[in-house]
Motif scaffolding. Structure first.
Motif, PDB file in Angstrom:
ATOM      1  N   UNK A   1       0.880  -1.141  -0.190  1.00  0.00           N
ATOM      2  CA  UNK A   1      -0.056  -0.303   0.083  1.00  0.00           C
ATOM      3  C   UNK A   1       1.014   1.294  -0.033  1.00  0.00           C
ATOM      4  N   UNK A   2       0.653   2.351  -0.855  1.00  0.00           N
ATOM      5  CA  UNK A   2       1.401   3.559  -1.014  1.00  0.00           C
ATOM      6  C   UNK A   2       0.557   4.827  -1.034  1.00  0.00           C
ATOM      7  N   UNK A   3       0.965   5.726  -0.935  1.00  0.00           N
ATOM      8  CA  UNK A   3       0.111   6.990  -0.854  1.00  0.00           C
ATOM      9  C   UNK A   3      -0.474   7.159  -2.194  1.00  0.00           C
ATOM     10  N   UNK A   4      -1.797   7.655  -2.362  1.00  0.00           N
ATOM     11  CA  UNK A   4      -2.629   8.068  -3.144  1.00  0.00           C
ATOM     12  C   UNK A   4      -1.829   8.553  -4.496  1.00  0.00           C
ATOM     13  N   UNK A   5      -1.685   8.320  -5.560  1.00  0.00           N
ATOM     14  CA  UNK A   5      -1.073   8.855  -6.824  1.00  0.00           C
ATOM     15  C   UNK A   5       0.317   8.316  -6.954  1.00  0.00           C
ATOM     16  N   UNK A   6       0.769   7.159  -6.136  1.00  0.00           N
ATOM     17  CA  UNK A   6       2.054   6.607  -6.035  1.00  0.00           C
ATOM     18  C   UNK A   6       2.000   5.119  -6.537  1.00  0.00           C
ATOM     19  N   UNK A   7       0.740   4.731  -6.588  1.00  0.00           N
ATOM     20  CA  UNK A   7       0.592   3.365  -7.016  1.00  0.00           C
ATOM     21  C   UNK A   7      -0.208   3.020  -8.484  1.00  0.00           C
ATOM     22  N   UNK A   8      -0.709   1.996  -8.527  1.00  0.00           N
ATOM     23  CA  UNK A   8      -1.374   1.323  -9.662  1.00  0.00           C
ATOM     24  C   UNK A   8      -2.689   1.811 -10.082  1.00  0.00           C
ATOM     25  N   UNK A   9      -3.374   2.380  -9.023  1.00  0.00           N
ATOM     26  CA  UNK A   9      -4.788   2.842  -9.247  1.00  0.00           C
ATOM     27  C   UNK A   9      -4.966   4.075 -10.016  1.00  0.00           C
ATOM     28  N   UNK A  10      -5.734   3.914 -11.159  1.00  0.00           N
ATOM     29  CA  UNK A  10      -5.893   5.014 -12.003  1.00  0.00           C
ATOM     30  C   UNK A  10      -7.093   5.946 -11.635  1.00  0.00           C
ATOM     31  N   UNK A  11      -6.851   6.660 -10.656  1.00  0.00           N
ATOM     32  CA  UNK A  11      -7.836   7.394 -10.082  1.00  0.00           C
ATOM     33  C   UNK A  11      -8.595   8.504 -10.975  1.00  0.00           C
ATOM     34  N   UNK A  12      -8.020   8.978 -11.902  1.00  0.00           N
ATOM     35  CA  UNK A  12      -8.470   9.871 -12.844  1.00  0.00           C
ATOM     36  C   UNK A  12      -9.868   9.092 -13.574  1.00  0.00           C
ATOM     37  N   UNK A  13      -9.263   7.759 -14.027  1.00  0.00           N
ATOM     38  CA  UNK A  13     -10.427   7.024 -14.778  1.00  0.00           C
ATOM     39  C   UNK A  13     -11.466   6.517 -13.836  1.00  0.00           C
ATOM     40  N   UNK A  14     -11.380   6.063 -12.668  1.00  0.00           N
ATOM     41  CA  UNK A  14     -12.035   5.793 -11.694  1.00  0.00           C
ATOM     42  C   UNK A  14     -13.039   6.854 -11.473  1.00  0.00           C
ATOM     43  N   UNK A  15     -12.787   7.919 -11.140  1.00  0.00           N
ATOM     44  CA  UNK A  15     -13.431   8.979 -10.673  1.00  0.00           C
ATOM     45  C   UNK A  15     -14.415   9.432 -11.844  1.00  0.00           C
ATOM     46  N   UNK A  16     -13.874   9.495 -12.899  1.00  0.00           N
ATOM     47  CA  UNK A  16     -14.600   9.910 -14.050  1.00  0.00           C
ATOM     48  C   UNK A  16     -15.852   8.615 -14.298  1.00  0.00           C
ATOM     49  N   UNK A  17     -15.471   7.337 -14.211  1.00  0.00           N
ATOM     50  CA  UNK A  17     -16.307   6.256 -14.491  1.00  0.00           C
ATOM     51  C   UNK A  17     -17.241   6.480 -13.417  1.00  0.00           C
ATOM     52  N   UNK A  18     -17.071   6.661 -12.068  1.00  0.00           N
ATOM     53  CA  UNK A  18     -18.107   7.022 -10.983  1.00  0.00           C
ATOM     54  C   UNK A  18     -18.947   7.880 -11.174  1.00  0.00           C
ATOM     55  N   UNK A  19     -18.899   9.140 -12.042  1.00  0.00           N
ATOM     56  CA  UNK A  19     -19.491  10.070 -12.534  1.00  0.00           C
ATOM     57  C   UNK A  19     -20.520   9.643 -13.314  1.00  0.00           C
ATOM     58  N   UNK A  20     -19.901   9.108 -14.403  1.00  0.00           N
ATOM     59  CA  UNK A  20     -20.557   8.305 -15.453  1.00  0.00           C
ATOM     60  C   UNK A  20     -21.758   7.301 -15.035  1.00  0.00           C
ATOM     61  N   UNK A  21     -21.579   6.645 -14.046  1.00  0.00           N
ATOM     62  CA  UNK A  21     -22.540   5.578 -13.421  1.00  0.00           C
ATOM     63  C   UNK A  21     -23.455   6.174 -12.514  1.00  0.00           C
ATOM     64  N   UNK A  22     -23.387   7.510 -12.166  1.00  0.00           N
ATOM     65  CA  UNK A  22     -24.065   8.246 -11.195  1.00  0.00           C
ATOM     66  C   UNK A  22     -23.842   7.673 -10.021  1.00  0.00           C
ATOM     67  N   UNK A  23     -22.466   7.360  -9.675  1.00  0.00           N
ATOM     68  CA  UNK A  23     -22.470   7.040  -8.067  1.00  0.00           C
ATOM     69  C   UNK A  23     -22.823   8.155  -7.187  1.00  0.00           C
TER      70      UNK A  23
END
Length: 321
Positions: free
Chosen positions: A267-289
């Motif tokens: 586990x590492x600080x947000x933005x330093x790992x392999x999670x694509x946060x820009x894509x995930x946040x964008x997709x959450x908006x698209x699916x109306x989370x």
């Protein structure tokens, strides 16, 4: 997440009771199209009238909820996932008062144990959640007690790791686990709550199979973005296409893939790992989370506080107004 790290993190780091239930149509609606907008997040009563993607922090309240929730307020975060290990007399009233005093929305009650839990690939299948037979009865009783406690506090969901749910649906252990989770889910349902599975120990398709086989309409997923990577189970960018219709909570956390088959990834600080946060946040908006995005950082000390502040700033830029 590793148990001792979670306890350190939670120790250092309400809304009126709604039904918190997911509509049956949404619960059982699996993705059936490759179109980018074909899936939708579930409709949750507790989110009505609130800002989507509101940020929060996971924190243990111990026996002093006021101090714990003051830390959430000091970070400028409007929501929290609260963890309670022991349900001491009078704690429900103190927690309810602290939530009101600090104007914090408790989005879920996080519960684990009792008993030893080993957060790795070897001890994990034997010790985590309600899958292991030896500790199952005690843990079912504990989750039900947590549900009763959450009801007194006006918290709309109970959240836990169910364990390494078997991939093989013909496995007797899988069938037992499904029956056990159904018992717990029905108890939560009677308390007007959702039961949320935290991702990590199982593949997304195994989790969906379990939800559908359990069959109650009050189940959901706490989508821990990093856990899917840390356990080597899925890329969250792909997993959201399967889990999207079930996602009721988010753990904003980052991590690296395992490189040693005996140990979880790092586990590492947000933005330093392999999670694509820009894509995930964008997709959450698209699916109306419409739910919360809860920050989690599994270290202790001053660096933890710095990383939480940095994560808040980073996520606010992605989420926008």
């Amino acid at each position: 997440m590793e148990k001792h790290n979670r306890r350190i993190f939670l120790q250092t780091s309400v809304t009126a009771l709604g039904t918190g239930l997911v509509s049956s149509a949404r619960l059982h609606a699996a993705p059936h199209s490759n179109h980018s907008n074909a899936i939708h997040a579930p409709v949750i009563a507790a989110n009505k009238g609130k800002k989507p993607l509101r940020l929060g922090l996971i924190i243990a309240v111990g026996n002093d909820p006021d101090s714990a929730l003051a830390k959430v307020r000091d970070h400028g975060l409007p929501t929290a996932q609260v963890s309670v290990e022991e349900f001491h007399p009078g704690l429900d009233g103190r927690l309810r008062e602290a939530l009101e005093r600090h104007h914090i929305e408790a989005t879920s009650l996080v519960v684990g144990g009792p008993g030893k839990e080993v957060w790795d690939f070897y001890g994990g299948p034997l010790t985590i959640g309600v899958v292991p037979r030896e500790t199952r009865a005690a843990r079912v009783a504990h989750i039900k007690k947590a549900s009763d406690f959450a009801r007194q506090c006006g918290i709309p969901a109970v959240q836990t790791h169910c364990g390494f749910i078997p991939e093989n649906p013909n496995d007797d252990l899988y069938k037992e686990t499904v029956e056990t989770i159904r018992d717990v889910a029905e108890h939560c349902r009677r308390n007007g709550q959702s039961l949320r599975y935290e991702t990590g120990q199982e593949t997304p398709i195994t989790l969906i199979r379990t939800i559908q086989d359990v069959g109650t309409d009050n189940q959901g997923v706490n989508f821990d973005l990093a856990n899917l990577i840390l356990y080597g189970k899925a890329n969250p960018v792909d997993a959201i296409e399967l889990l999207g219709p079930y996602v009721q909570g988010i753990h904003a956390k980052d991590g690296l893939w395992p490189t040693d088959p005996k140990r979880l990834g790092e586990e590492v600080p947000i933005g330093k790992g392999r999670v694509d946060f820009p894509h995930i946040i964008s997709r959450l908006k698209e699916i109306d989370y419409r739910g919360a995005v809860t920050i989690e950082r599994e270290i202790s000390g001053p660096q933890q506080m710095e990383d939480i502040r940095a994560a808040k700033t980073y996520l606010e830029k992605l989420i926008g107004a």
